[in-house]
Design an enzyme around this catalytic site. Structure first.
Site, short mmCIF file in Angstrom:
data_model
loop_
_atom_site.label_atom_id
_atom_site.label_comp_id
_atom_site.label_asym_id
_atom_site.label_seq_id
_atom_site.Cartn_x
_atom_site.Cartn_y
_atom_site.Cartn_z
N TYR A 144 0.85 -1.19 0.00
CA TYR A 144 0.00 0.00 0.00
C TYR A 144 0.89 1.23 0.00
CZ TYR A 144 -3.40 3.49 1.65
OH TYR A 144 -4.20 4.61 1.78
N ASP A 239 9.21 2.87 -0.09
CA ASP A 239 8.14 3.56 0.65
C ASP A 239 8.27 3.14 2.11
OD1 ASP A 239 5.94 4.68 1.76
OD2 ASP A 239 4.48 3.73 0.42
N LYS A 267 4.00 9.12 9.02
CA LYS A 267 3.74 8.54 10.34
C LYS A 267 4.70 9.05 11.43
CE LYS A 267 0.86 4.98 8.50
NZ LYS A 267 0.96 4.32 7.22
C1 LIG Z 1 0.35 4.86 5.82
C2 LIG Z 1 1.08 4.62 4.56
C3 LIG Z 1 0.95 5.45 3.44
C4 LIG Z 1 -0.05 6.57 3.38
O1 LIG Z 1 0.21 7.56 4.32
P1 LIG Z 1 -1.00 8.58 4.71
O2 LIG Z 1 -0.35 9.52 5.66
O3 LIG Z 1 -2.06 7.73 5.30
O4 LIG Z 1 -1.43 9.24 3.45
C5 LIG Z 1 1.75 5.21 2.34
N1 LIG Z 1 2.64 4.20 2.32
C6 LIG Z 1 2.78 3.37 3.37
C7 LIG Z 1 3.79 2.29 3.31
C8 LIG Z 1 2.00 3.55 4.51
O5 LIG Z 1 2.13 2.69 5.54
#
Ligand SMILES: *Cc1c(COP(=O)(O)O)cnc(C)c1O
Length: 430
Positions: A144, A239, A267
């Site tokens: 994701y 990511d 995060k």
């Molecule tokens: C949480 C997350 C996102 C998205 O971040 P948001 O702040 O919710 O837009 C993208 N990539 C990864 C790996 C994530 O865990």
């Protein structure tokens, strides 16, 4: 467990916001009852609007590595806020947070702050396309990357295929430039590069996939990805929105000792405020406006309150033994769960890396692909979750979500929670 206040608030919210929430998983669709409206958090504890107390392993989906409302973060945010909440102009807290990251991460020469992980990924993908002049992206099934159109894409049929949108509103054109490959499948990866390699701007991966269970990858597979990217002039984008500053200060890149070209964060770096970032090699980051031709901007980007909070949190993470202690504590917690589950004779296993853990109803270990997740887990998780809430333990309300241990969780609280978790798992099977 009382839920009257939450139920009333949810009824009201449902008339005001789609599904009553501002992010879908919060609506408790995969589990029973109305979602709990949270009122207060302190350390590892969380209280809902009905006064129920929980040990929190959701930790706001990862940002709260120090637990709720840590003194260092609160005082930094309050001090910054007393001088105003936003200027739309440079402020010194941006330097503070940027320096903490750039000076302590081998592979971040320069960084740009945005307001969410999604925005970070969207911007990094544009940068990759701008730098390479190529259009196509390679992503992995089960990873994701936020709700970016071109990455909300699932595999078509076959080994290495162009994707189709996984949400209404994503055009064929947005999905058509995305190649989707299975995780941990070297053969499919080689095929994809053979077919599309010369057209790929970047390959994006969660190097520790943690948004669809915890799908730990072989280091060899990640090394192959690194090699193929280098051979084809494709940028490797890690990511690390969830893994960054979580499994170690250098995240998954440091954990595997693999150098990506670009990285995305979110995060943890915001200390509980909405912050994302992308960074990487100086030559690539210099292509971002106003230094270079790749445009990207933000009214509230580099917000002083969020930057001060993030810097205060990351400063704590740099303390000696910070990650050793947190990871050891999580090891002990997870081992306890697994010993108790084994003794109880149930098919239940806690997977983990660093302080990220995932509770799985299945005997496959490790699970490396989404397809390896037990199809019965949804139904089992629902019963498990109800029993767990009753016992005062809060997790994200879906069996595909990971949990987090924070520095605020005590060994005693972890040991008690391990027992409650296995008891709830037994109840799910009964
Ligand atoms: C949480 C997350 C996102 C998205 O971040 P948001 O702040 O919710 O837009 C993208 N990539 C990864 C790996 C994530 O865990």
């Amino acid at each position: 467990m009382k839920r009257e206040h939450s139920a009333r608030l949810f009824e009201r919210a449902s008339n005001l916001m789609p599904g009553g929430v501002n992010s879908p998983v919060r609506a408790f669709k995969a589990v029973d009852g109305p979602p709990l409206f949270m009122a207060r958090g302190e350390g590892p504890l969380l209280w809902d609007e009905d006064g129920n107390q929980f040990i929190d392993f959701c930790c706001s989906w990862g940002p709260l590595i120090l637990g709720h409302a840590p003194e260092a973060v609160l005082s930094a945010a309050i001090a910054a806020m007393q001088n105003g909440t936003s200027f739309g102009a440079p402020n010194k807290f941006e330097n503070e947070l940027a320096a903490l990251i750039v000076e302590n991460h081998r592979w971040v020469d320069k960084i740009r702050f945005v307001n969410s992980g999604t925005e970070a990924v969207m911007s990094a993908v544009r940068l990759a396309r701008g730098c390479t002049g190529q259009a196509k992206l390679l992503k992995f099934e089960g990873c994701y990357h936020g709700h970016v159109d071109s990455l909300m894409v699932k595999a078509g049929s076959g080994l290495a295929t162009l994707g189709t949108g996984s949400s209404a509103g994503i055009t064929e054109a947005a999905a058509a430039d995305t190649v989707v490959v299975e995780l941990n499948d070297s053969e499919a990866l080689e095929q994809a590069f053979k077919r599309w390699g010369s057209e790929l701007a970047c390959a994006i991966i969660e190097p520790i996939p943690a948004n669809n269970g915890l799908l730990l990858q072989d280091r060899q597979f990640l090394l192959l990805l690194r090699k193929l990217c280098s051979q084809h002039g494709t940028l490797l984008l890690f990511d690390e929105v969830i893994s960054g500053f979580r499994v170690g200060f250098e995240g998954a890149a440091g954990f595997f000792d693999i150098e990506p070209d670009l990285l995305t964060f979110g995060k943890i770096i915001g200390g509980g405020f909405p912050v994302g970032a992308y960074g990487g090699k100086a030559a690539l980051m210099s292509q971002v406006a106003p230094e270079g031709p790749v445009y990207q901007a933000g009214t509230l980007s580099g917000n002083p309150v969020a930057m001060a909070a993030g810097a205060a949190q990351l400063r704590q993470c740099l303390a000696p033994r910070f990650y050793d202690d947190l990871n050891q504590k999580t090891d002990a917690f997870v081992s306890e769960i697994n010993q108790l589950a084994l003794a109880a004779g149930i098919e239940f296993f806690a997977h983990h890396v660093g302080s990220i853990f995932w509770l799985a109803f299945g005997d496959q270990r490790p699970v490396r692909r989404a397809a390896g997740i037990n199809p019965r887990s949804g139904e089992l998780f629902k019963k498990f979750y109800g029993a767990l809430l009753d016992a005062g333990v809060y997790l994200g309300p879906s069996g595909y979500e990971v949990g987090f241990v924070s520095t605020a969780h005590s060994q005693l609280q972890l040991a008690e929670s391990a027992a409650k978790i296995v008891k709830a798992a037994l109840a799910a099977y009964s």
